[in-house]
Design an enzyme around this catalytic site. Structure first.
Site, PDB file in Angstrom:
ATOM      1  N   ASP A 139       0.861  -1.183   0.000  1.00  0.00           N
ATOM      2  CA  ASP A 139       0.000   0.000   0.000  1.00  0.00           C
ATOM      3  C   ASP A 139       0.893   1.227   0.000  1.00  0.00           C
ATOM      4  O   ASP A 139       1.979   1.193   0.592  1.00  0.00           O
ATOM      5  CB  ASP A 139      -0.892   0.002   1.265  1.00  0.00           C
ATOM      6  CG  ASP A 139      -2.191   0.766   1.063  1.00  0.00           C
ATOM      7  OD1 ASP A 139      -2.116   1.971   0.794  1.00  0.00           O
ATOM      8  OD2 ASP A 139      -3.271   0.163   1.185  1.00  0.00           O
ATOM      9  N   GLY A 189      -5.217   4.486   2.187  1.00  0.00           N
ATOM     10  CA  GLY A 189      -5.203   3.396   3.168  1.00  0.00           C
ATOM     11  C   GLY A 189      -4.732   3.887   4.527  1.00  0.00           C
ATOM     12  O   GLY A 189      -4.228   5.005   4.659  1.00  0.00           O
ATOM     13  N   TYR A 198     -12.242   7.175 -12.490  1.00  0.00           N
ATOM     14  CA  TYR A 198     -12.348   5.881 -11.806  1.00  0.00           C
ATOM     15  C   TYR A 198     -12.926   4.834 -12.758  1.00  0.00           C
ATOM     16  O   TYR A 198     -12.354   3.761 -12.952  1.00  0.00           O
ATOM     17  CB  TYR A 198     -13.245   6.044 -10.591  1.00  0.00           C
ATOM     18  CG  TYR A 198     -13.405   4.814  -9.723  1.00  0.00           C
ATOM     19  CD1 TYR A 198     -12.342   4.333  -8.973  1.00  0.00           C
ATOM     20  CD2 TYR A 198     -14.631   4.158  -9.642  1.00  0.00           C
ATOM     21  CE1 TYR A 198     -12.499   3.212  -8.160  1.00  0.00           C
ATOM     22  CE2 TYR A 198     -14.801   3.044  -8.831  1.00  0.00           C
ATOM     23  CZ  TYR A 198     -13.730   2.576  -8.085  1.00  0.00           C
ATOM     24  OH  TYR A 198     -13.896   1.472  -7.282  1.00  0.00           O
ATOM     25  N   TYR A 250      -3.986  -9.961 -21.220  1.00  0.00           N
ATOM     26  CA  TYR A 250      -2.938 -10.859 -20.701  1.00  0.00           C
ATOM     27  C   TYR A 250      -3.455 -12.295 -20.622  1.00  0.00           C
ATOM     28  O   TYR A 250      -2.714 -13.245 -20.849  1.00  0.00           O
ATOM     29  CB  TYR A 250      -2.437 -10.386 -19.324  1.00  0.00           C
ATOM     30  CG  TYR A 250      -1.229  -9.499 -19.426  1.00  0.00           C
ATOM     31  CD1 TYR A 250      -1.332  -8.215 -19.953  1.00  0.00           C
ATOM     32  CD2 TYR A 250       0.027  -9.939 -19.006  1.00  0.00           C
ATOM     33  CE1 TYR A 250      -0.225  -7.392 -20.058  1.00  0.00           C
ATOM     34  CE2 TYR A 250       1.144  -9.122 -19.114  1.00  0.00           C
ATOM     35  CZ  TYR A 250       1.009  -7.848 -19.632  1.00  0.00           C
ATOM     36  OH  TYR A 250       2.117  -7.044 -19.744  1.00  0.00           O
TER      37      TYR A 250
END
Ligand code: UDP
Length: 327
Positions: free
Chosen positions: A34, A39, A148, A162
């Site tokens: 983090d 956080g 976002y 991927y």
């Protein structure tokens, strides 16, 4: 037997910290990462000193490396509340784009399975109700939520690429509104906003006319769904959320009843592009993972309120954006 090793990004956040707890309980070695921009280390303080846990203070928007073998990566790093991503829009875009690219590279190098935290925001202000995974969404790329929503949509596309082109094992969870202990009381989302207001003796601020709907999932149910999805063999997106839908007005009334506050509901302008309704169709999770939410809103709200009430009162008044926030 050697323990399975999992890297959890966003480990000091609300969901990340609960995931760290769950994986430790399941017997994994957990690497938490983090950069503490939203956080809070207090969410994982209890894990420090645990031999099955290590913490890296690192921003995944920069090159990521961790020592040793890696079985799983869970990418949960991202600002996740509307006021956070309005305040730190570039970081929000970077963690969903540069961040996921680094983690996919790491997963490929270590031959690890990667699960990404996607969101109901990929559906934008939905024209289909309830939302199932086949709906492509109604997103405004240049609106305030675009940073976002588009980062998360890009993240899904990159992850799928991927999977398709490199054969990487990937999982995509689309998370609907989730609540529980360790949310930041001042993160601006509706549940911490209302509970914080009730605790401080302020009126509850409903946005717009309060008729917009949301469907709230208790964190333990969400973590269970994520755990099952990670261990499944399904690479397409899966909604996890609670389909029990209510209006924001009803929600405010429930919080007033729960907290016993004698404050009232006051109305503030509706933020731009605020979705009018949201409810997950969880048929896919039920069918594939045999998962459905178990915790009622009454039960979940009580657990959450008890947690916030038990915090030292000075934490009810903390400044928004976390103590370590820098512009
Ligand atoms: N909301 C509100 N009062 C608040 C905060 C939020 O009425 O103090 C509303 C917001 O406009 C939205 C809903 O509650 O319609 C859920 O907002 P939140 O920020 O929790 O998450 P969203 O689901 O919009 O991403």
């Amino acid at each position: 037997m050697t323990k399975k090793r999992v890297l959890i990004t966003g480990a000091a956040g609300f969901l990340g910290s609960h995931l760290c707890d769950r994986f430790i309980k399941e017997g994994y070695f957990v690497m938490g990462m983090d950069n503490l921009i939203t956080g809070d280390l207090r969410n994982i303080e209890h894990l420090f000193g645990n031999p099955d846990f290590v913490f890296y203070n690192h921003d995944v928007s920069k090159f990521v490396h961790v020592p040793g073998e890696l079985d799983y990566i869970l990418h949960f790093a991202s600002p996740a509340s509307p006021i956070d991503y309005l305040r730190i829009p570039i970081q929000t875009l970077k963690v969903g784009s540069l961040g996921i690219h680094h983690l996919l590279g790491l997963a490929k190098a270590k031959n690890a399975r990667l699960l990404i935290a996607s969101t109901s925001e990929v559906y934008g202000d939905p024209l289909v109700h309830p939302q199932n995974e086949d709906y492509w969404g109604n997103v405004n790329p240049v609106g305030p939520r675009g940073v976002y929503d588009e980062a998360k949509r890009f993240q899904e596309a990159m992850t799928m690429a991927y999977h398709t082109y490199h054969g990487l094992e990937t999982r995509i969870v689309r998370i609907f509104n989730t609540y529980g202990p360790r949310m930041r009381l001042n993160d601006g989302r509706v549940l911490p906003a209302f509970i914080g207001q009730a605790l401080r003796g302020e009126d509850l601020t409903a946005f717009g006319d309060g008729t917009q709907t949301r469907s709230f999932c208790y964190v333990d149910d969400l973590v269970e769904g994520i755990y099952r999805l990670l261990l499944s063999d399904y690479a397409q997106p899966v909604n996890i959320g609670n389909p029990n839908e209510i209006t924001i007005n009803q929600f405010a009334e429930e919080i007033i009843k729960l907290t016993g506050t004698n404050q009232k509901v006051i109305y503030k302008p509706l933020p731009t592009d605020d979705p009018k309704q949201r409810k997950p169709d969880v048929t896919r999770a039920k069918t594939l993972l045999n998962w459905e939410p178990k915790v009622s809103r009454e039960e979940g709200l009580k657990l959450t309120y008890d947690y916030f009430k038990s915090l030292p009162p000075e934490r009810w008044n903390e400044e928004p954006y976390g103590r370590d926030f820098k512009k």
